[in-house]
Motif scaffolding. Structure first.
Motif, mmCIF file in Angstrom:
data_model
loop_
_atom_site.group_PDB
_atom_site.id
_atom_site.type_symbol
_atom_site.label_atom_id
_atom_site.label_comp_id
_atom_site.label_asym_id
_atom_site.label_seq_id
_atom_site.Cartn_x
_atom_site.Cartn_y
_atom_site.Cartn_z
ATOM 1 N N ASP A 160 0.820 -1.213 0.000
ATOM 2 C CA ASP A 160 0.000 0.000 0.000
ATOM 3 C C ASP A 160 0.853 1.262 0.000
ATOM 4 N N ARG A 161 2.096 1.151 0.438
ATOM 5 C CA ARG A 161 3.029 2.281 0.434
ATOM 6 C C ARG A 161 3.895 2.308 -0.826
ATOM 7 N N GLY A 162 3.529 1.498 -1.792
ATOM 8 C CA GLY A 162 4.274 1.437 -3.041
ATOM 9 C C GLY A 162 5.503 0.566 -2.985
ATOM 10 N N LEU A 163 5.698 -0.160 -1.881
ATOM 11 C CA LEU A 163 6.864 -1.031 -1.697
ATOM 12 C C LEU A 163 6.463 -2.448 -2.108
ATOM 13 N N ARG A 164 6.448 -2.688 -3.399
ATOM 14 C CA ARG A 164 5.881 -3.924 -3.950
ATOM 15 C C ARG A 164 6.928 -4.997 -4.193
ATOM 16 N N ARG A 165 8.168 -4.594 -4.455
ATOM 17 C CA ARG A 165 9.265 -5.564 -4.624
ATOM 18 C C ARG A 165 9.903 -5.762 -3.253
ATOM 19 N N GLN A 166 9.493 -6.819 -2.588
ATOM 20 C CA GLN A 166 9.844 -7.017 -1.179
ATOM 21 C C GLN A 166 10.895 -8.113 -1.036
ATOM 22 N N LEU A 167 11.872 -7.857 -0.165
ATOM 23 C CA LEU A 167 12.972 -8.799 0.072
ATOM 24 C C LEU A 167 13.119 -9.014 1.568
ATOM 25 N N SER A 168 12.999 -10.258 2.019
ATOM 26 C CA SER A 168 13.251 -10.575 3.422
ATOM 27 C C SER A 168 14.638 -11.182 3.566
ATOM 28 N N GLU A 169 15.380 -10.722 4.566
ATOM 29 C CA GLU A 169 16.692 -11.277 4.876
ATOM 30 C C GLU A 169 16.681 -12.031 6.205
ATOM 31 N N GLY A 170 15.490 -12.484 6.603
ATOM 32 C CA GLY A 170 15.375 -13.266 7.832
ATOM 33 C C GLY A 170 15.222 -12.392 9.052
ATOM 34 N N GLY A 171 15.526 -12.932 10.196
ATOM 35 C CA GLY A 171 16.125 -14.226 10.435
ATOM 36 C C GLY A 171 15.176 -15.405 10.351
ATOM 37 N N PRO A 172 15.645 -16.535 10.887
ATOM 38 C CA PRO A 172 14.884 -17.776 10.776
ATOM 39 C C PRO A 172 13.474 -17.714 11.347
ATOM 40 N N ARG A 173 13.289 -17.030 12.457
ATOM 41 C CA ARG A 173 11.939 -16.973 13.035
ATOM 42 C C ARG A 173 10.989 -16.212 12.124
ATOM 43 N N LEU A 174 11.460 -15.086 11.575
ATOM 44 C CA LEU A 174 10.613 -14.314 10.666
ATOM 45 C C LEU A 174 10.322 -15.111 9.410
ATOM 46 N N LEU A 175 11.344 -15.744 8.836
ATOM 47 C CA LEU A 175 11.110 -16.521 7.623
ATOM 48 C C LEU A 175 10.146 -17.665 7.886
ATOM 49 N N GLY A 176 10.273 -18.316 9.039
ATOM 50 C CA GLY A 176 9.348 -19.387 9.376
ATOM 51 C C GLY A 176 7.905 -18.907 9.408
ATOM 52 N N ARG A 177 7.685 -17.716 9.921
ATOM 53 C CA ARG A 177 6.323 -17.173 9.982
ATOM 54 C C ARG A 177 5.809 -16.834 8.582
ATOM 55 N N LEU A 178 6.672 -16.330 7.735
ATOM 56 C CA LEU A 178 6.264 -16.008 6.363
ATOM 57 C C LEU A 178 5.905 -17.274 5.597
ATOM 58 N N VAL A 179 6.690 -18.328 5.801
ATOM 59 C CA VAL A 179 6.418 -19.600 5.133
ATOM 60 C C VAL A 179 5.109 -20.195 5.652
ATOM 61 N N ALA A 180 4.938 -20.210 6.972
ATOM 62 C CA ALA A 180 3.727 -20.789 7.562
ATOM 63 C C ALA A 180 2.467 -20.064 7.098
ATOM 64 N N ALA A 181 2.569 -18.752 6.896
ATOM 65 C CA ALA A 181 1.412 -17.960 6.464
ATOM 66 C C ALA A 181 1.155 -18.083 4.971
ATOM 67 N N GLY A 182 2.093 -18.668 4.241
ATOM 68 C CA GLY A 182 1.904 -18.845 2.797
ATOM 69 C C GLY A 182 2.075 -17.579 1.986
ATOM 70 N N VAL A 183 2.837 -16.602 2.509
ATOM 71 C CA VAL A 183 2.995 -15.339 1.789
ATOM 72 C C VAL A 183 4.327 -15.230 1.050
ATOM 73 N N LEU A 184 5.226 -16.209 1.243
ATOM 74 C CA LEU A 184 6.526 -16.157 0.579
ATOM 75 C C LEU A 184 6.386 -16.640 -0.863
ATOM 76 N N ASP A 185 6.732 -15.785 -1.814
ATOM 77 C CA ASP A 185 6.631 -16.124 -3.230
ATOM 78 C C ASP A 185 7.891 -16.793 -3.760
ATOM 79 N N GLU A 186 9.047 -16.457 -3.187
ATOM 80 C CA GLU A 186 10.308 -16.908 -3.772
ATOM 81 C C GLU A 186 11.383 -17.014 -2.699
ATOM 82 N N LEU A 187 12.252 -18.006 -2.852
ATOM 83 C CA LEU A 187 13.401 -18.160 -1.964
ATOM 84 C C LEU A 187 14.674 -18.179 -2.789
ATOM 85 N N CYS A 188 15.599 -17.281 -2.466
ATOM 86 C CA CYS A 188 16.939 -17.292 -3.034
ATOM 87 C C CYS A 188 17.854 -17.862 -1.957
#
Length: 263
Positions: free
Chosen positions: A184-212
């Motif tokens: 909503d703030r125009g920040l559409r290309r989003q990159l998460s750098e973790g850590g593991p707890r945050l990434l785990g929550r993103l995966v569990a919620a089904g919102v992660l589109d891509e993993l590098c």
């Protein structure tokens, strides 16, 4: 750095002679897909050892490499916003994202500012608001938290110049709201750098589109965290391999979200 053959095709599709790719080649290889109107694309960038450790002695740097850092810098240069958990900010000594001359024209053409914003996810807001991440960013730092965050820490964040974004009804952040509030703030290309707890929550919620994922040719043993933590999800998330690069034994893989489970 060289491109490896697709796993379904043994015929080389590119020159396999090892060489260092330039920044524009890497940017082309890791370009974001165009999100749907009003939508977003959330990717994560992580590194792991052969035995699954996401860090050594609490930090990712010991298992990284110069090539990994080039990919790291490229992914940042393509993003509108870098999403990171508070514990990672503290452990890794996060600083503001810097402008990179090699990507200036590309960012300008995409309508982006000189550097991505950093968005820190924290329930407690136990952060050092006197640090450069908050006092000297090129793009104002965001703090993503819940409606139940401590009022005094919320005030301290705003006083330091951070934009406080409420993305949850309780103390913590809801991953779906996190993605939506940033978009909503125009920040559409989003990159998460973790850590593991945050990434785990993103995966569990089904919102992660891509993993590098960088696979480091090292082993650490011990009890280091994996790249994603938290509760186990009922059905494993299936991701599909998009590309695979190699340099000095490091593998640089790129996966996109696929089906809900094994075929």
């Amino acid at each position: 750095m060289r491109r490896l053959c697709p796993v379904t095709d043994r015929t080389p599709t590119a020159d396999l002679a090892p060489r260092e790719w330039g920044p524009q080649e890497l940017a082309d290889a890791y370009g974001y897909p165009e999100p749907a109107a009003g939508g977003s694309w959330l990717r994560a960038n992580m590194v792991a050892t052969l035995d699954g450790a996401a860090q050594h002695d609490g930090r990712s740097q010991p298992i990284s490499s110069a090539a990994d850092m080039r990919v790291f810098g490229t992914l940042r240069a393509l993003a509108d916003v870098v999403v990171v958990g508070a514990e990672t900010v503290r452990r890794e000594g996060y600083r503001p994202a810097r402008a990179r001359e090699a990507f200036a024209a590309r960012r300008a053409a995409a309508g982006q500012g000189p550097a991505p914003a950093i968005a820190v996810v924290s329930a407690s807001l136990d952060l050092d608001f006197s640090a450069p991440l908050f006092t000297a960013p090129l793009t104002p730092t965001l703090v993503l938290t819940g409606a139940g965050a401590p009022a005094d820490r919320t005030a301290a964040a705003r006083e330091a110049g951070a934009e406080v974004v409420v993305a949850g009804d309780g103390a913590g952040v809801d991953p779906h709201r996190l993605v939506r509030e940033l978009a909503d703030r125009g920040l559409r290309r989003q990159l998460s750098e973790g850590g593991p707890r945050l990434l785990g929550r993103l995966v569990a919620a089904g919102v992660l589109d891509e993993l590098c994922l960088t696979v480091s040719p090292t082993m650490t043993a011990g009890g280091a965290q994996r790249i994603a933590g938290g509760p186990e999800i009922p059905v494993p998330r299936r991701f599909e391999l998009v590309s695979l690069l190699e340099e000095d034994g490091f593998l640089f893989s790129r996966y996109r979200r696929g089906g809900a489970g094994p075929e």
